[in-house]
Design a protein around this motif. Structure first.
Motif, PDB file in Angstrom:
ATOM      1  N   MET A 161      41.891  50.838  93.550  1.00 32.14           N
ATOM      2  CA  MET A 161      42.802  50.118  94.443  1.00 32.14           C
ATOM      3  C   MET A 161      42.144  48.859  94.996  1.00 32.14           C
ATOM      4  N   LEU A 162      40.859  48.961  95.365  1.00 34.02           N
ATOM      5  CA  LEU A 162      40.163  47.790  95.900  1.00 34.02           C
ATOM      6  C   LEU A 162      40.083  46.694  94.845  1.00 34.02           C
ATOM      7  N   GLY A 163      39.768  47.084  93.602  1.00 37.50           N
ATOM      8  CA  GLY A 163      39.727  46.103  92.528  1.00 37.50           C
ATOM      9  C   GLY A 163      41.074  45.452  92.316  1.00 37.50           C
ATOM     10  N   PHE A 164      42.129  46.245  92.393  1.00 42.24           N
ATOM     11  CA  PHE A 164      43.484  45.721  92.220  1.00 42.24           C
ATOM     12  C   PHE A 164      43.812  44.708  93.319  1.00 42.24           C
ATOM     13  N   VAL A 165      43.369  44.987  94.548  1.00 43.24           N
ATOM     14  CA  VAL A 165      43.691  44.117  95.687  1.00 43.24           C
ATOM     15  C   VAL A 165      42.899  42.814  95.640  1.00 43.24           C
ATOM     16  N   VAL A 166      41.614  42.893  95.318  1.00 44.07           N
ATOM     17  CA  VAL A 166      40.758  41.698  95.420  1.00 44.07           C
ATOM     18  C   VAL A 166      40.757  40.859  94.150  1.00 44.07           C
ATOM     19  N   ALA A 167      41.260  41.416  93.028  1.00 41.67           N
ATOM     20  CA  ALA A 167      41.193  40.677  91.766  1.00 41.67           C
ATOM     21  C   ALA A 167      41.942  39.352  91.842  1.00 41.67           C
ATOM     22  N   GLY A 168      43.147  39.376  92.382  1.00 43.01           N
ATOM     23  CA  GLY A 168      43.946  38.159  92.466  1.00 43.01           C
ATOM     24  C   GLY A 168      43.284  37.066  93.287  1.00 43.01           C
ATOM     25  N   PRO A 169      42.917  37.353  94.558  1.00 41.26           N
ATOM     26  CA  PRO A 169      42.257  36.312  95.356  1.00 41.26           C
ATOM     27  C   PRO A 169      40.943  35.818  94.748  1.00 41.26           C
ATOM     28  N   LEU A 170      40.168  36.717  94.138  1.00 43.00           N
ATOM     29  CA  LEU A 170      38.908  36.291  93.520  1.00 43.00           C
ATOM     30  C   LEU A 170      39.157  35.340  92.359  1.00 43.00           C
ATOM     31  N   PHE A 171      40.139  35.672  91.533  1.00 45.12           N
ATOM     32  CA  PHE A 171      40.420  34.811  90.381  1.00 45.12           C
ATOM     33  C   PHE A 171      40.981  33.468  90.842  1.00 45.12           C
ATOM     34  N   ALA A 172      41.790  33.508  91.903  1.00 48.00           N
ATOM     35  CA  ALA A 172      42.333  32.251  92.429  1.00 48.00           C
ATOM     36  C   ALA A 172      41.228  31.362  92.974  1.00 48.00           C
ATOM     37  N   ALA A 173      40.207  31.970  93.590  1.00 53.22           N
ATOM     38  CA  ALA A 173      39.130  31.193  94.204  1.00 53.22           C
ATOM     39  C   ALA A 173      38.069  30.761  93.200  1.00 53.22           C
ATOM     40  N   LEU A 174      37.754  31.617  92.228  1.00 53.67           N
ATOM     41  CA  LEU A 174      36.624  31.364  91.337  1.00 53.67           C
ATOM     42  C   LEU A 174      37.007  31.116  89.894  1.00 53.67           C
ATOM     43  N   GLY A 175      38.248  31.420  89.522  1.00 57.77           N
ATOM     44  CA  GLY A 175      38.625  31.283  88.125  1.00 57.77           C
ATOM     45  C   GLY A 175      37.947  32.329  87.272  1.00 57.77           C
ATOM     46  N   PRO A 176      37.692  32.037  85.993  1.00 59.61           N
ATOM     47  CA  PRO A 176      37.055  33.020  85.105  1.00 59.61           C
ATOM     48  C   PRO A 176      35.682  33.480  85.584  1.00 59.61           C
ATOM     49  N   THR A 177      35.038  32.695  86.430  1.00 56.68           N
ATOM     50  CA  THR A 177      33.733  33.106  86.969  1.00 56.68           C
ATOM     51  C   THR A 177      33.830  34.412  87.747  1.00 56.68           C
ATOM     52  N   ALA A 178      35.032  34.724  88.230  1.00 54.57           N
ATOM     53  CA  ALA A 178      35.218  35.962  88.995  1.00 54.57           C
ATOM     54  C   ALA A 178      34.841  37.188  88.190  1.00 54.57           C
ATOM     55  N   PHE A 179      34.945  37.108  86.851  1.00 57.00           N
ATOM     56  CA  PHE A 179      34.604  38.261  86.028  1.00 57.00           C
ATOM     57  C   PHE A 179      33.125  38.624  86.153  1.00 57.00           C
ATOM     58  N   LEU A 180      32.300  37.641  86.531  1.00 57.75           N
ATOM     59  CA  LEU A 180      30.873  37.926  86.699  1.00 57.75           C
ATOM     60  C   LEU A 180      30.624  38.866  87.877  1.00 57.75           C
ATOM     61  N   MET A 181      31.614  38.994  88.782  1.00 57.54           N
ATOM     62  CA  MET A 181      31.470  39.945  89.884  1.00 57.54           C
ATOM     63  C   MET A 181      31.317  41.368  89.354  1.00 57.54           C
ATOM     64  N   ASN A 182      31.862  41.642  88.173  1.00 55.02           N
ATOM     65  CA  ASN A 182      31.669  42.968  87.574  1.00 55.02           C
ATOM     66  C   ASN A 182      30.194  43.259  87.370  1.00 55.02           C
ATOM     67  N   ALA A 183      29.442  42.240  86.916  1.00 53.05           N
ATOM     68  CA  ALA A 183      28.006  42.422  86.710  1.00 53.05           C
ATOM     69  C   ALA A 183      27.303  42.730  88.029  1.00 53.05           C
ATOM     70  N   VAL A 184      27.736  42.066  89.102  1.00 48.44           N
ATOM     71  CA  VAL A 184      27.151  42.325  90.417  1.00 48.44           C
ATOM     72  C   VAL A 184      27.429  43.764  90.845  1.00 48.44           C
ATOM     73  N   LEU A 185      28.664  44.220  90.628  1.00 54.03           N
ATOM     74  CA  LEU A 185      29.030  45.585  91.015  1.00 54.03           C
ATOM     75  C   LEU A 185      28.242  46.616  90.216  1.00 54.03           C
ATOM     76  N   TYR A 186      28.059  46.361  88.921  1.00 59.22           N
ATOM     77  CA  TYR A 186      27.249  47.272  88.120  1.00 59.22           C
ATOM     78  C   TYR A 186      25.805  47.283  88.602  1.00 59.22           C
ATOM     79  N   GLY A 187      25.321  46.122  89.028  1.00 56.28           N
ATOM     80  CA  GLY A 187      23.961  46.071  89.575  1.00 56.28           C
ATOM     81  C   GLY A 187      23.829  46.893  90.843  1.00 56.28           C
ATOM     82  N   VAL A 188      24.841  46.833  91.698  1.00 56.12           N
ATOM     83  CA  VAL A 188      24.834  47.645  92.925  1.00 56.12           C
ATOM     84  C   VAL A 188      24.855  49.131  92.568  1.00 56.12           C
ATOM     85  N   SER A 189      25.699  49.503  91.585  1.00 58.02           N
ATOM     86  CA  SER A 189      25.768  50.905  91.156  1.00 58.02           C
ATOM     87  C   SER A 189      24.418  51.377  90.614  1.00 58.02           C
TER      88      SER A 189
END
Length: 304
Positions: free
Chosen positions: A27-55
């Motif tokens: 649900m959190l991913g669903f909520v933040v995906a839109g604003p992140l993509f609007a703010a960062l464009g395709p670069t937002a996909f790199l946030m996945n790498a950050v999340l995997y690093g945290v995990s």
């Protein structure tokens, strides 16, 4: 599965929290995906790498070594490992659980994709008699999603605490029935509208109660999958990994079925499709119930 092998209540609490964390993440991913993509464009996909690093950091630094069993000595030969894995799957009764788990996840998947789209899109004139089709702004949908999520999480924790006194299949059956009640009430709301108000409030309360009961089906299914690992203590990971397979298949099936149903009959189509999926989830329960005592779980004389 390993950490809760000797404690029924702990297993219930653990799988409830696991499912809550999974759904909260989706649900959190669903909520933040839109604003992140609007703010960062395709670069937002790199946030996945950050999340995997945290995990990775959580598991590397936060999980003690004794929290998992020592790796088994066998399975180094890839071919032997594959054959062994297939033998485990054939003998673990896990495929009895697969239709139920996939269908329940597909039902839930309908309400994180197509249903939300139908609520906020421009009303389709073909379905003008359906009161919930379009007309809601994103804030209203987000508020409703938040309330429904909290209610669902409360149900997860409540039913997760029932593992010591109730059979897993009983909780799943109650959950399926609760889901059917919720969908029937939602379909009625779709045609009643806001007038008369007392009837609307009563239908909302019934739908909320159904959602609370439906929540129990997911931790019960995960708990039953964990029970199946008791006969294969060296292969818990192989069996529990099927959770991700069933979750993914359910989400895919839900999205496809929901799109077809919404195109054909709007929200009414989604409600009917959901009821059919719940009926499919119910079909293997009687056979699964006969095998339940063989795969761990509550004692044979447990009630319910």
């Amino acid at each position: 599965a390993f950490a809760t092998a000797s404690d029924e209540l702990l297993r219930g609490k653990a799988v409830a929290r696991f499912e809550a964390a999974t759904l909260a993440g989706l649900m959190l991913g669903f909520v933040v995906a839109g604003p992140l993509f609007a703010a960062l464009g395709p670069t937002a996909f790199l946030m996945n790498a950050v999340l995997y690093g945290v995990s990775f950091a959580i598991y590397k630094l936060g999980v003690p070594e004794h929290a998992e069993p020592a790796p088994a000595a066998h399975g180094h030969d890839p071919e032997e490992g594959l054959h062994r894995y297939l033998r485990i799957l054939r003998g673990s009764h896990v495929w009895l659980l697969a239709p139920t788990w996939i269908a329940i996840n597909a039902t839930l998947g309908l309400y994180t994709s197509q249903t939300l789209f139908q609520l906020v899109r421009e009303p389709d004139p073909r379905f003008s008699e359906q009161q919930l089709m379009g007309g809601f702004d994103p804030l209203q949908v987000s508020a409703g999603l938040a309330i429904g999520g909290l209610l669902f999480f409360a149900g997860l924790f409540y039913w997760g605490g029932k593992f010591r006194s109730m059979r897993r299949t009983s909780i799943i059956v109650y959950g399926i029935i609760g889901g059917a009640v919720m969908l029937t009430a939602a379909a009625a709301i779709n045609h009643v509208g806001a007038d008369p108000l007392p009837l609307l409030l009563a239908l909302v309360a019934i739908a909320a109660a159904g959602l609370f009961v439906l929540a129990g089906a997911t931790p019960a299914a995960i708990g039953l999958l964990a029970d199946m690992t008791e006969a294969y203590p060296d292969d818990r990971g192989a069996i529990m990994g099927l959770y991700s397979v069933f979750l993914g298949l359910g989400q895919i099936v839900g999205s496809i079925v929901g799109g077809v149903a919404a195109q054909a009959a709007g929200l009414d189509g989604i409600f009917v499709a959901s009821l059919i999926l719940l009926a499919i989830a119910f079909l293997p329960i009687s056979r699964l119930r006969r095998y339940e005592h063989q795969v761990g779980g509550v004692a044979a004389d447990a009630h319910a």
